[in-house]
Scaffold this motif. Structure first.
Motif, mmCIF file in Angstrom:
data_model
loop_
_atom_site.group_PDB
_atom_site.id
_atom_site.type_symbol
_atom_site.label_atom_id
_atom_site.label_comp_id
_atom_site.label_asym_id
_atom_site.label_seq_id
_atom_site.Cartn_x
_atom_site.Cartn_y
_atom_site.Cartn_z
ATOM 1 N N GLY A 32 -57.552 98.358 11.263
ATOM 2 C CA GLY A 32 -56.589 97.542 11.550
ATOM 3 C C GLY A 32 -57.140 96.242 11.940
ATOM 4 O O GLY A 32 -58.296 95.839 12.554
ATOM 5 N N ALA B 84 -56.096 93.581 14.017
ATOM 6 C CA ALA B 84 -56.320 93.177 15.195
ATOM 7 C C ALA B 84 -57.649 93.553 15.891
ATOM 8 O O ALA B 84 -58.423 93.044 16.795
ATOM 9 N N ARG C 195 -50.292 88.896 21.209
ATOM 10 C CA ARG C 195 -49.914 89.689 20.063
ATOM 11 C C ARG C 195 -51.088 90.630 19.564
ATOM 12 O O ARG C 195 -50.732 91.838 19.132
ATOM 13 N N SER C 196 -52.088 89.999 19.294
ATOM 14 C CA SER C 196 -53.020 91.041 18.831
ATOM 15 C C SER C 196 -53.590 92.104 19.675
ATOM 16 O O SER C 196 -53.843 93.058 19.217
ATOM 17 N N GLN D 174 -50.663 94.462 19.508
ATOM 18 C CA GLN D 174 -50.704 95.374 18.348
ATOM 19 C C GLN D 174 -51.819 96.437 18.171
ATOM 20 O O GLN D 174 -51.351 97.342 17.670
ATOM 21 N N GLU D 175 -53.075 95.798 18.730
ATOM 22 C CA GLU D 175 -53.766 97.012 18.697
ATOM 23 C C GLU D 175 -53.718 98.246 19.500
ATOM 24 O O GLU D 175 -54.022 99.239 19.120
ATOM 25 N N GLU E 294 -51.150 100.143 17.731
ATOM 26 C CA GLU E 294 -51.638 101.047 16.637
ATOM 27 C C GLU E 294 -52.620 102.229 17.004
ATOM 28 O O GLU E 294 -52.781 102.978 16.093
ATOM 29 N N LEU F 261 -43.582 90.954 16.661
ATOM 30 C CA LEU F 261 -43.889 92.175 15.933
ATOM 31 C C LEU F 261 -42.769 93.173 15.597
ATOM 32 O O LEU F 261 -42.787 93.987 14.494
ATOM 33 N N LYS G 273 -43.247 95.768 12.116
ATOM 34 C CA LYS G 273 -44.502 96.154 12.418
ATOM 35 C C LYS G 273 -44.211 97.412 13.481
ATOM 36 O O LYS G 273 -45.037 98.390 13.459
ATOM 37 N N ALA G 274 -43.208 96.803 14.387
ATOM 38 C CA ALA G 274 -43.183 97.600 15.396
ATOM 39 C C ALA G 274 -41.511 97.946 15.607
ATOM 40 O O ALA G 274 -40.761 97.198 15.004
ATOM 41 N N TRP H 16 -45.175 101.478 17.191
ATOM 42 C CA TRP H 16 -45.775 101.050 15.908
ATOM 43 C C TRP H 16 -45.043 101.801 14.799
ATOM 44 O O TRP H 16 -44.895 102.984 14.760
#
Length: 214
Positions: A44, A46, A69-70, A73-74, A77, A115, A120-121, A130
């Motif tokens: 990924g 992020a 956000r990063s 997101q990580e 994920e 997101l 994405k989410a 996710w």
């Protein structure tokens, strides 16, 4: 201009050898770049950006500071069963965003909102998933998570609400506040949790039926 070669002694073989070395190095670089791109796709963007200080290709380039956000997101994920809002906040605090989270709480919701808007989410109740993990969960698994969140998040949210209040609150006042901050929690769950927390003396109830933290 300095050179590792004495130009008066350079032969055709030297030139051909240098050209072959350049071709070998170019091919090797391409191979390494393909491997890096494969790793980037696997773990990924992020997570890759957080790990790699040279994602731009420059060995001395500074790493891009992580964003709300990063980091979120990580985390998502790597969470097959999704994460609750309190869990996501804790992850941000652990990542060093505690002060920013306190000073700019809307950034937290905006980051999640982006997101969600990018598909994405997905949000279900008070939990964010996710997208590929959400689609892989059965209805029974999702319902079980809903029940878990109602049972475990509600008492914590009530306690936090009462701690932040300027004084004791009636049940209806607790519900009015939590409709804004925890809209996924049902009023019946709040009433039940208030009763349990009072019985175990986590909360106290005064003669005016107002609740406060014991």
């Amino acid at each position: 201009m300095s050179s590792d070669l004495d130009t008066t002694l350079v032969t055709v073989d030297d030139i051909l050898a240098a050209l072959r070395e350049r071709e070998e190095l170019t091919a090797r670089l391409s191979d390494v770049e393909r491997k890096i791109q494969g790793i980037r796709a696997f773990i990924g963007e992020a997570r890759f950006s957080a790990i790699s200080p040279i994602s731009t290709g420059a060995a001395d380039a500074p790493a891009t500071p992580p964003s709300f956000r990063s980091v979120l997101q990580e985390a998502l994920e790597n969470a097959p069963r999704g994460l609750t809002y309190p869990e996501l906040r804790e992850i941000l605090i652990d990542a060093g965003f505690g002060e920013r989270l306190e000073n700019s709480p809307n950034n937290f919701f905006n980051a999640i909102g982006r997101l969600l808007s990018q598909n994405k989410a997905v949000k279900r109740g008070g939990r964010v998933f996710w997208m590929n993990f959400y689609e892989a969960l059965s209805d029974d698994e999702l319902s079980a998570l809903d029940g878990h969140d109602q049972a475990h998040t509600t008492p914590e949210a009530i306690i936090a609400t009462l701690k932040e209040a300027s004084g004791p609150l009636k049940a209806a006042e607790v519900i009015d506040i939590m409709v804004q901050t925890h809209s996924y929690i049902k009023a019946t769950a709040i009433y039940a949790a208030l009763s349990r927390l009072t019985k175990d003396r986590t909360l106290k109830r005064d003669e005016h039926s107002r609740y406060s933290v014991a």
